[in-house]
Design a protein around this motif. Structure first.
Motif, PDB file in Angstrom:
ATOM      1  N   ILE A 158     -11.377   6.915  -6.060  1.00  0.00           N
ATOM      2  CA  ILE A 158     -10.442   5.803  -5.847  1.00  0.00           C
ATOM      3  C   ILE A 158      -9.909   5.823  -4.415  1.00  0.00           C
ATOM      4  N   ALA A 159      -9.590   7.022  -3.913  1.00  0.00           N
ATOM      5  CA  ALA A 159      -9.084   7.144  -2.544  1.00  0.00           C
ATOM      6  C   ALA A 159     -10.131   6.689  -1.534  1.00  0.00           C
ATOM      7  N   ALA A 160     -11.385   7.086  -1.763  1.00  0.00           N
ATOM      8  CA  ALA A 160     -12.458   6.715  -0.838  1.00  0.00           C
ATOM      9  C   ALA A 160     -12.674   5.202  -0.831  1.00  0.00           C
ATOM     10  N   ILE A 161     -12.697   4.595  -2.005  1.00  0.00           N
ATOM     11  CA  ILE A 161     -12.884   3.142  -2.093  1.00  0.00           C
ATOM     12  C   ILE A 161     -11.706   2.419  -1.436  1.00  0.00           C
ATOM     13  N   SER A 162     -10.497   2.917  -1.690  1.00  0.00           N
ATOM     14  CA  SER A 162      -9.305   2.293  -1.088  1.00  0.00           C
ATOM     15  C   SER A 162      -9.374   2.353   0.431  1.00  0.00           C
ATOM     16  N   PHE A 163      -9.816   3.490   0.946  1.00  0.00           N
ATOM     17  CA  PHE A 163      -9.919   3.641   2.394  1.00  0.00           C
ATOM     18  C   PHE A 163     -10.955   2.686   2.966  1.00  0.00           C
ATOM     19  N   GLU A 164     -12.065   2.524   2.267  1.00  0.00           N
ATOM     20  CA  GLU A 164     -13.089   1.611   2.747  1.00  0.00           C
ATOM     21  C   GLU A 164     -12.607   0.164   2.721  1.00  0.00           C
ATOM     22  N   VAL A 165     -11.794  -0.168   1.717  1.00  0.00           N
ATOM     23  CA  VAL A 165     -11.231  -1.523   1.649  1.00  0.00           C
ATOM     24  C   VAL A 165     -10.301  -1.757   2.837  1.00  0.00           C
ATOM     25  N   ILE A 171      -7.652  -3.573   9.561  1.00  0.00           N
ATOM     26  CA  ILE A 171      -6.314  -3.154   9.961  1.00  0.00           C
ATOM     27  C   ILE A 171      -6.353  -2.230  11.167  1.00  0.00           C
ATOM     28  N   PHE A 172      -7.409  -1.418  11.234  1.00  0.00           N
ATOM     29  CA  PHE A 172      -7.495  -0.448  12.325  1.00  0.00           C
ATOM     30  C   PHE A 172      -8.113  -1.124  13.554  1.00  0.00           C
ATOM     31  N   THR A 173      -7.263  -1.671  14.370  1.00  0.00           N
ATOM     32  CA  THR A 173      -7.721  -2.238  15.634  1.00  0.00           C
ATOM     33  C   THR A 173      -8.040  -1.095  16.597  1.00  0.00           C
ATOM     34  N   LYS A 174      -8.450  -1.459  17.787  1.00  0.00           N
ATOM     35  CA  LYS A 174      -8.828  -0.432  18.762  1.00  0.00           C
ATOM     36  C   LYS A 174      -7.666   0.499  19.079  1.00  0.00           C
ATOM     37  N   ASP A 175      -6.457  -0.042  19.132  1.00  0.00           N
ATOM     38  CA  ASP A 175      -5.294   0.783  19.448  1.00  0.00           C
ATOM     39  C   ASP A 175      -4.879   1.674  18.274  1.00  0.00           C
ATOM     40  N   LEU A 176      -5.189   1.251  17.055  1.00  0.00           N
ATOM     41  CA  LEU A 176      -4.782   2.012  15.870  1.00  0.00           C
ATOM     42  C   LEU A 176      -5.894   2.911  15.330  1.00  0.00           C
ATOM     43  N   ARG A 177      -7.051   2.886  16.001  1.00  0.00           N
ATOM     44  CA  ARG A 177      -8.190   3.656  15.498  1.00  0.00           C
ATOM     45  C   ARG A 177      -7.890   5.149  15.425  1.00  0.00           C
ATOM     46  N   VAL A 178      -6.982   5.640  16.253  1.00  0.00           N
ATOM     47  CA  VAL A 178      -6.653   7.063  16.269  1.00  0.00           C
ATOM     48  C   VAL A 178      -5.953   7.488  14.974  1.00  0.00           C
ATOM     49  N   TYR A 179      -5.352   6.520  14.250  1.00  0.00           N
ATOM     50  CA  TYR A 179      -4.659   6.846  13.002  1.00  0.00           C
ATOM     51  C   TYR A 179      -5.547   6.684  11.773  1.00  0.00           C
ATOM     52  N   GLU A 180      -6.789   6.341  11.988  1.00  0.00           N
ATOM     53  CA  GLU A 180      -7.675   6.054  10.859  1.00  0.00           C
ATOM     54  C   GLU A 180      -7.910   7.276   9.981  1.00  0.00           C
ATOM     55  N   ASP A 181      -8.330   8.377  10.591  1.00  0.00           N
ATOM     56  CA  ASP A 181      -8.628   9.583   9.808  1.00  0.00           C
ATOM     57  C   ASP A 181      -7.407  10.166   9.107  1.00  0.00           C
ATOM     58  N   PRO A 182      -6.272  10.355   9.806  1.00  0.00           N
ATOM     59  CA  PRO A 182      -5.117  10.919   9.080  1.00  0.00           C
ATOM     60  C   PRO A 182      -4.637  10.031   7.941  1.00  0.00           C
ATOM     61  N   LEU A 183      -4.706   8.707   8.116  1.00  0.00           N
ATOM     62  CA  LEU A 183      -4.311   7.819   7.030  1.00  0.00           C
ATOM     63  C   LEU A 183      -5.274   7.959   5.859  1.00  0.00           C
ATOM     64  N   GLY A 184      -6.560   8.051   6.165  1.00  0.00           N
ATOM     65  CA  GLY A 184      -7.546   8.200   5.093  1.00  0.00           C
ATOM     66  C   GLY A 184      -7.317   9.462   4.271  1.00  0.00           C
ATOM     67  N   ALA A 186      -4.578  11.107   4.071  1.00  0.00           N
ATOM     68  CA  ALA A 186      -3.286  10.979   3.390  1.00  0.00           C
ATOM     69  C   ALA A 186      -3.457  10.244   2.064  1.00  0.00           C
ATOM     70  N   ILE A 187      -4.311   9.219   2.071  1.00  0.00           N
ATOM     71  CA  ILE A 187      -4.611   8.505   0.827  1.00  0.00           C
ATOM     72  C   ILE A 187      -5.266   9.446  -0.171  1.00  0.00           C
ATOM     73  N   LEU A 188      -6.171  10.299   0.315  1.00  0.00           N
ATOM     74  CA  LEU A 188      -6.819  11.278  -0.562  1.00  0.00           C
ATOM     75  C   LEU A 188      -5.782  12.216  -1.180  1.00  0.00           C
ATOM     76  N   GLY A 189      -4.883  12.755  -0.360  1.00  0.00           N
ATOM     77  CA  GLY A 189      -3.843  13.641  -0.876  1.00  0.00           C
ATOM     78  C   GLY A 189      -2.927  12.939  -1.853  1.00  0.00           C
ATOM     79  N   LEU A 190      -2.588  11.679  -1.558  1.00  0.00           N
ATOM     80  CA  LEU A 190      -1.739  10.892  -2.443  1.00  0.00           C
ATOM     81  C   LEU A 190      -2.383  10.723  -3.814  1.00  0.00           C
ATOM     82  N   CYS A 191      -3.650  10.337  -3.837  1.00  0.00           N
ATOM     83  CA  CYS A 191      -4.345  10.117  -5.114  1.00  0.00           C
ATOM     84  C   CYS A 191      -4.490  11.415  -5.900  1.00  0.00           C
ATOM     85  N   LEU A 192      -4.787  12.512  -5.216  1.00  0.00           N
ATOM     86  CA  LEU A 192      -4.897  13.802  -5.906  1.00  0.00           C
ATOM     87  C   LEU A 192      -3.547  14.222  -6.476  1.00  0.00           C
TER      88      LEU A 192
END
Length: 370
Positions: A158-165, A171-184, A186-192
């Motif tokens: 569910i976390a992986a699918i949510s991240f792909e959505v 949402i991750f523009t060029k300026d926000l691309r640096v936050y992509e991995d930690p947010l992803g 974080a979603i994994l930790g949240l779901c677990l």
């Protein structure tokens, strides 16, 4: 509150793992071409340790020192499984990301997260064996292990699918691309965290009676009370509290297969009760819970779903007390969690006979090791 703590533990563990991976990548420049091989083990270890530690401390909220002692083996398991699963997920992902391998990037990410999630669930379920007496029951241990792995795997998917959505939404523009991995992650930790808050809901519903005063170990045939008393060969297990193993079972080391022939109930041992049917208490040989020197039939405990009702024998209701107060009528008593049930014996003047048997009723199981 438990759900919030599980979610917080999942988020914190995932972000700590990601930051630890960034430290390794920045301090060891030669690792930069292999980011997945570094990040996945760090995140898997952090999530595994966080989930195990969180479960142990929440199971023993008032005993931090005991929790720390229990952590030794589970932490070793978490570290070992975390690093192996992380290296597996990171290594395969790194290979699948090669230009020569035509595999979509989203598939690789889903695969990696599934491996990490399943490993964290396996760690949580396996480590349960080292901090819970309930896990001494092989059936319950297998159920818990399978449930943990399945729930963690579903949560990771569910976390992986949510991240792909989220990625597809742009949402991750060029300026926000640096936050992509930690947010992803974080979603994994949240779901677990949400998954474990549901599957590890403790205390879980498991009706039980725990033996207290009156069930003290008195030695073989009670000889330690009066060593000069001759041993009567007719006085056997009928003279000590015991259970009918066709209906009841112990929640302890005695639930293991090598102790399946034991039925003697002693102080500190918990007895698992059925969720339906009737448990008969008395001194009769066919009683579910046999307590010497009580009336042949003292009372019944009737179960229907999550409701438990004590039905006293109409002739002997005065021999029963609830939370220290003797019953004043023949009425049934609805049992609540942590109710203390006392059965007074009819041979109170006999030095070898306990004056009463005291049992604590649980409608939510509290681990005896906790």
């Amino acid at each position: 509150m438990r759900t919030y703590l599980y979610i917080l533990a999942g988020l914190t563990s995932a972000l700590l793992g990601w930051n630890l991976g960034q430290v390794f990548l920045s301090d060891f420049g030669w690792l930069k071409p292999f980011p997945e091989v570094v990040l996945f083990p760090c995140i898997a270890i952090s999530l595994a340790i966080g989930s195990v530690a969180n479960e142990i401390f929440l199971s023993n909220p008032t005993r931090p020192k005991l929790s720390l002692r229990m952590l030794r083996v589970p932490l070793l398991i978490a570290f070992g499984v975390g690093i192996l699963s992380g290296l597996l997920a990171g290594g395969i992902s790194q290979i699948l990301y090669l230009p020569q391998v035509p595999v979509p990037a989203f598939f690789v990410r889903i695969f990696g997260w599934l491996v990490v999630g399943a490993a964290v669930g396996f760690t949580e379920g396996l480590s349960w064996r080292w901090h819970s007496l309930e896990a001494g029951n092989p059936k319950r241990f297998r159920q818990r292990l399978i449930l943990s792995v399945a729930a963690a795997s579903v949560a990771s998917f569910i976390a992986a699918i949510s991240f792909e959505v989220v990625r597809l939404l742009g949402i991750f523009t060029k300026d926000l691309r640096v936050y992509e991995d930690p947010l992803g992650f974080a979603i994994l930790g949240l779901c677990l965290g949400i998954a474990f808050s549901i599957t590890n809901a403790s205390p879980s519903y498991l009706p039980a009676l725990r033996a207290g005063a009156g069930f003290e170990y008195r030695g073989e045939d009670y000889e330690d009370i009066d060593p000069l008393k001759p041993v009567d060969s007719d006085e056997d297990s009928d003279e000590v509290p015991s259970i009918d193993r066709s209906l009841l079972q112990f929640i302890s080391y005695r639930s293991q297969e090598e102790y399946d022939d034991e039925d003697i109930l002693e102080e500190g041992i918990s007895v698992e009760l059925p969720t339906t049917g009737t448990v008969r208490i008395g001194s009769a040989e066919d009683s579910s819970l046999r307590l010497p020197h009580l009336p042949f039939h003292a009372a019944d405990i009737q179960f229907k779903g999550k409701d438990a009702v004590l039905v006293p024998n109409r002739k002997f209701f005065q021999t029963i007390a609830i939370n220290g107060t003797r019953l004043g009528s023949r009425r049934n008593v609805s049992l609540k969690h942590n109710y203390v049930i006392t059965f007074y014996t009819v041979d109170e003047n006999d030095i070898e006979t306990p004056q009463y048997y005291r049992l604590v009723f649980y409608n939510r199981f509290l681990d005896p090791m906790a």
